[in-house]
Design a protein around this motif. Structure first.
Motif, mmCIF file in Angstrom:
data_model
loop_
_atom_site.group_PDB
_atom_site.id
_atom_site.type_symbol
_atom_site.label_atom_id
_atom_site.label_comp_id
_atom_site.label_asym_id
_atom_site.label_seq_id
_atom_site.Cartn_x
_atom_site.Cartn_y
_atom_site.Cartn_z
ATOM 1 N N THR A 1 40.006 41.843 44.347
ATOM 2 C CA THR A 1 40.154 41.563 45.767
ATOM 3 C C THR A 1 41.343 42.362 46.279
ATOM 4 O O THR A 1 42.428 42.312 45.700
ATOM 5 C CB THR A 1 40.394 40.059 46.010
ATOM 6 N N LEU A 2 41.126 43.094 47.373
ATOM 7 C CA LEU A 2 42.186 43.886 47.974
ATOM 8 C C LEU A 2 42.521 43.318 49.343
ATOM 9 O O LEU A 2 41.629 42.946 50.106
ATOM 10 C CB LEU A 2 41.749 45.349 48.154
ATOM 11 N N ALA A 3 43.802 43.248 49.643
ATOM 12 C CA ALA A 3 44.268 42.859 50.969
ATOM 13 C C ALA A 3 44.574 44.146 51.725
ATOM 14 O O ALA A 3 45.471 44.899 51.346
ATOM 15 C CB ALA A 3 45.518 42.001 50.871
ATOM 16 N N ILE A 4 43.812 44.423 52.775
ATOM 17 C CA ILE A 4 44.024 45.630 53.568
ATOM 18 C C ILE A 4 45.126 45.345 54.571
ATOM 19 O O ILE A 4 45.046 44.390 55.352
ATOM 20 C CB ILE A 4 42.723 46.073 54.254
ATOM 21 N N TYR B 1 40.349 41.180 53.974
ATOM 22 C CA TYR B 1 40.199 41.301 52.535
ATOM 23 C C TYR B 1 38.887 41.997 52.228
ATOM 24 O O TYR B 1 37.922 41.884 52.985
ATOM 25 C CB TYR B 1 40.200 39.918 51.880
ATOM 26 N N THR B 2 38.848 42.705 51.116
ATOM 27 C CA THR B 2 37.620 43.340 50.654
ATOM 28 C C THR B 2 37.605 43.274 49.135
ATOM 29 O O THR B 2 38.628 42.983 48.512
ATOM 30 C CB THR B 2 37.511 44.794 51.151
ATOM 31 N N THR B 3 36.456 43.520 48.535
ATOM 32 C CA THR B 3 36.359 43.526 47.083
ATOM 33 C C THR B 3 35.854 44.883 46.612
ATOM 34 O O THR B 3 35.090 45.556 47.310
ATOM 35 C CB THR B 3 35.416 42.425 46.562
ATOM 36 N N THR C 1 45.062 52.296 42.219
ATOM 37 C CA THR C 1 44.958 53.647 42.768
ATOM 38 C C THR C 1 44.109 53.639 44.029
ATOM 39 O O THR C 1 44.483 54.224 45.047
ATOM 40 C CB THR C 1 44.368 54.612 41.728
ATOM 41 N N LEU C 2 42.981 52.958 43.989
ATOM 42 C CA LEU C 2 42.121 52.849 45.171
ATOM 43 C C LEU C 2 42.856 52.118 46.293
ATOM 44 O O LEU C 2 42.807 52.542 47.452
ATOM 45 C CB LEU C 2 40.822 52.131 44.831
ATOM 46 N N ALA C 3 43.541 51.049 45.956
ATOM 47 C CA ALA C 3 44.287 50.287 46.961
ATOM 48 C C ALA C 3 45.332 51.171 47.637
ATOM 49 O O ALA C 3 45.488 51.125 48.865
ATOM 50 C CB ALA C 3 44.941 49.069 46.325
#
Length: 57
Positions: A6-9, A28-30, A41-43
């Motif tokens: 889970t990423l917090a944008i 948020y996205t996954t 790295t993606l984040a």
């Protein structure tokens, strides 16, 4: 085995501010990644923080 992260944008992408305490979260996205480093790295590329994970089904 890949994991779902889970990423917090973040609203603001400040190179020195890497905590949610100093940034507003837009949404948020996954993502699915093979390692925590790959997810980080993606984040970094999209101005987000990794804030959770689980084993991909």
């Amino acid at each position: 085995m890949p994991n779902t992260y889970t990423l917090a944008i973040l609203a603001d992408t400040c190179a020195t501010c890497t905590t949610c305490a100093t940034n507003s979260i837009l949404r948020y996205t996954t993502v699915t990644a093979n390692s925590h480093q790959e997810a980080c790295t993606l984040a970094d590329q999209i101005g987000a923080l990794v804030c959770g994970w689980r084993v991909a089904a």
